[in-house]
Design a protein around this motif. Structure first.
Motif, PDB file in Angstrom:
ATOM      1  N   LYS A 152       0.809  -1.210   0.000  1.00 31.02           N
ATOM      2  CA  LYS A 152       0.000   0.000   0.000  1.00 31.02           C
ATOM      3  C   LYS A 152       0.852   1.274   0.000  1.00 31.02           C
ATOM      4  N   THR A 153       2.011   1.261   0.673  1.00 30.70           N
ATOM      5  CA  THR A 153       2.753   2.511   0.859  1.00 30.70           C
ATOM      6  C   THR A 153       4.044   2.598   0.055  1.00 30.70           C
ATOM      7  N   ALA A 154       4.738   1.473  -0.174  1.00 31.71           N
ATOM      8  CA  ALA A 154       6.010   1.537  -0.906  1.00 31.71           C
ATOM      9  C   ALA A 154       6.489   0.144  -1.275  1.00 31.71           C
ATOM     10  N   ILE A 155       7.240   0.091  -2.381  1.00 35.18           N
ATOM     11  CA  ILE A 155       8.040  -1.085  -2.733  1.00 35.18           C
ATOM     12  C   ILE A 155       9.442  -0.564  -3.009  1.00 35.18           C
ATOM     13  N   LEU A 169       1.129  -1.514  -6.370  1.00 35.03           N
ATOM     14  CA  LEU A 169       1.245  -0.557  -5.271  1.00 35.03           C
ATOM     15  C   LEU A 169       0.042   0.375  -5.303  1.00 35.03           C
ATOM     16  N   SER A 170      -0.699   0.445  -4.180  1.00 33.22           N
ATOM     17  CA  SER A 170      -1.861   1.320  -4.091  1.00 33.22           C
ATOM     18  C   SER A 170      -2.261   1.484  -2.623  1.00 33.22           C
ATOM     19  N   PRO A 171      -2.569   2.703  -2.174  1.00 37.20           N
ATOM     20  CA  PRO A 171      -2.852   3.897  -2.967  1.00 37.20           C
ATOM     21  C   PRO A 171      -1.630   4.750  -3.323  1.00 37.20           C
ATOM     22  N   ALA A 172      -0.431   4.332  -2.930  1.00 36.05           N
ATOM     23  CA  ALA A 172       0.765   5.116  -3.243  1.00 36.05           C
ATOM     24  C   ALA A 172       1.032   5.130  -4.746  1.00 36.05           C
ATOM     25  N   ALA A 173       1.779   6.151  -5.177  1.00 37.79           N
ATOM     26  CA  ALA A 173       2.042   6.373  -6.595  1.00 37.79           C
ATOM     27  C   ALA A 173       3.342   5.712  -7.037  1.00 37.79           C
ATOM     28  N   THR A 174       3.621   5.790  -8.329  1.00 38.39           N
ATOM     29  CA  THR A 174       4.795   5.171  -8.923  1.00 38.39           C
ATOM     30  C   THR A 174       6.097   5.633  -8.270  1.00 38.39           C
ATOM     31  N   SER A 175       6.141   6.873  -7.819  1.00 33.88           N
ATOM     32  CA  SER A 175       7.367   7.416  -7.218  1.00 33.88           C
ATOM     33  C   SER A 175       7.777   6.676  -5.958  1.00 33.88           C
ATOM     34  N   PHE A 176       6.856   5.913  -5.382  1.00 29.17           N
ATOM     35  CA  PHE A 176       7.163   5.156  -4.173  1.00 29.17           C
ATOM     36  C   PHE A 176       7.633   3.732  -4.495  1.00 29.17           C
ATOM     37  N   ILE A 177       7.875   3.460  -5.766  1.00 29.25           N
ATOM     38  CA  ILE A 177       8.537   2.227  -6.180  1.00 29.25           C
ATOM     39  C   ILE A 177       9.960   2.601  -6.562  1.00 29.25           C
ATOM     40  N   THR A 178      10.943   2.136  -5.819  1.00 26.43           N
ATOM     41  CA  THR A 178      12.324   2.551  -6.055  1.00 26.43           C
ATOM     42  C   THR A 178      13.227   1.347  -6.285  1.00 26.43           C
ATOM     43  N   GLY A 179      14.315   1.594  -7.032  1.00 28.58           N
ATOM     44  CA  GLY A 179      15.336   0.579  -7.218  1.00 28.58           C
ATOM     45  C   GLY A 179      15.064  -0.432  -8.295  1.00 28.58           C
ATOM     46  N   THR A 212      -7.199  -1.026  -6.509  1.00 25.01           N
ATOM     47  CA  THR A 212      -8.089  -0.814  -5.364  1.00 25.01           C
ATOM     48  C   THR A 212      -8.794  -2.115  -4.984  1.00 25.01           C
ATOM     49  N   THR A 213      -9.274  -2.825  -6.004  1.00 25.27           N
ATOM     50  CA  THR A 213      -9.929  -4.109  -5.761  1.00 25.27           C
ATOM     51  C   THR A 213      -8.949  -5.113  -5.169  1.00 25.27           C
ATOM     52  N   ALA A 214      -7.729  -5.171  -5.713  1.00 23.85           N
ATOM     53  CA  ALA A 214      -6.736  -6.130  -5.220  1.00 23.85           C
ATOM     54  C   ALA A 214      -6.383  -5.862  -3.761  1.00 23.85           C
ATOM     55  N   VAL A 215      -6.209  -4.587  -3.396  1.00 21.24           N
ATOM     56  CA  VAL A 215      -5.873  -4.250  -2.013  1.00 21.24           C
ATOM     57  C   VAL A 215      -7.035  -4.592  -1.084  1.00 21.24           C
ATOM     58  N   GLU A 216      -8.248  -4.308  -1.515  1.00 22.39           N
ATOM     59  CA  GLU A 216      -9.413  -4.689  -0.703  1.00 22.39           C
ATOM     60  C   GLU A 216      -9.464  -6.202  -0.514  1.00 22.39           C
TER      61      GLU A 216
END
Length: 355
Positions: A152-155, A169-179, A212-216
């Motif tokens: 939900k917050t980062a990878i 990754l959700s609800p966080a955005a692409t910028s929270f996927i690093t490396g 959203t569905t997957a996280v739920e």
């Protein structure tokens, strides 16, 4: 065709004749067939937590498996469940444990098709009878099971990892996927470290809705695993399960669980393991979890209310449902899924989705 061609009177062709054409692809017109079913026709004493599966002669269209093309009934009563497809095998996962000592009929219709659109030649129906043992039903991951890593917050990744399966990754955005050195595409991204696609909540529709569905579904699965009653094993080893062989069943701990030495998970291909852990789960450096007897990672569920930490070069098996974070230290590997309600942290890891 040249003017050297002549008729029976010796007259040459009036002029050179040219003909051109373009080849097409080889058209697949072969209808798929069913190689095997599990359980087999007329099987008895079938486990009540059985997942019904069918293996085909070729790759099939996943979209063709629906509630009307793959059916399970008890008498006139339909059994509800979810359908998963992969590696030429479709699986029907009942939403609840089957009733004891009753006859069930499974049917696969000609509505199922291969990738070329060829329908199954004939409808296939078979029956089996359940036994008296209940066992544990699998935890239905639904759409969260489409991802090898879902957070939900980062990878965050320290290269270089090797990941097989999709990331979400959700609800966080692409910028929270690093490396992962992502390359953008429409509705997803790719990475040289990922055999699959990478999705985040800010990508083009319908990615956000799907995530959203997957996280739920991930949260629902977590609550399902956490809420299973009547454990077969309570406070085993007071939380230290190093060196143990774990048979199928429901395990419950009210504290942290540690795995300081190798563990074996032993059972059949249809057995289910659910581990309810109220605090953290810690796997020591270089410790391995090994499966024997046909046990499958897809049927193993680690529900962890706290943090999950896999030590360097350790190996883990099963689906992790963590309310907080999952951290894989340098060189650790996972066969299963990392599904976290916060972040997943990677460091040169091998992560492979279980099918």
């Amino acid at each position: 065709m040249t003017t050297d061609v002549k008729d029976l009177g010796g007259n040459s062709l009036a002029g050179v004749f040219n003909l051109s054409f373009t080849t097409g692809v080889i058209v697949d017109i072969t209808k798929p067939t069913i190689l095997s079913t599990n359980p087999e026709d007329n099987a008895t004493n079938v486990a009540r937590n059985k997942v019904i599966s069918v293996t085909f002669s070729e790759s099939m269209s996943a979209a063709s498996f629906t509630a009307t093309s793959f059916i399970l009934v008890q008498g006139a009563n339909p059994v509800t469940g979810s359908i998963e497809y992969g590696n030429k095998t479709v699986r029907f996962i009942p939403n609840s444990i089957l009733d004891a000592s009753l006859s069930y009929t499974a049917t696969v219709t000609t509505g199922v098709k291969d990738l070329a659109g060829n329908a199954l030649a004939n409808t296939k129906a078979w029956t089996f009878t359940t036994g008296s043992e209940a066992g544990q039903a699998v935890v239905n991951l639904r759409k969260s099971g489409d991802y090898v890593i879902l957070a939900k917050t980062a990878i965050n990744n320290a290269p270089t990892s090797a990941i097989t399966g999709d990331l979400g990754l959700s609800p966080a955005a692409t910028s929270f996927i690093t490396g992962l050195s992502l390359t953008d595409a429409t509705g997803y991204a790719t990475s040289a470290q990922v055999t699959g696609k990478v999705y985040a909540a800010d990508m083009a529709s319908p990615t956000s809705t799907n995530l959203t569905t997957a996280v739920e579904n991930m949260i629902t699965a977590y609550n399902d695993a956490a809420g299973r009653p009547t454990p077969d094993f309570s406070e085993l080893g007071t939380g230290n399960i190093g060196g143990m062989t774990l048979e199928a069943g429901l395990y419950k701990w009210t504290n942290t669980v540690t795995i300081p030495s190798d563990v074996t998970i032993s059972g059949s291909a249809d057995d289910v393991w659910i581990f309810q852990i109220a605090e953290n789960l810690t796997v020591s450096t270089d410790v391995k979890i090994t499966l024997t007897g046909g046990a499958q990672a897809k049927n193993i569920f680690w529900q962890v209310a706290g943090e999950v930490v896999m030590g360097a070069t350790s190996h883990f098996e099963g689906n992790i449902l963590s309310m907080t974070g999952i951290t894989m230290q340098t060189g650790a590997s996972l066969n299963g899924r990392a599904l976290a309600q916060t972040a997943v942290i990677l460091d040169a890891n091998t992560v492979t989705i279980s099918q």
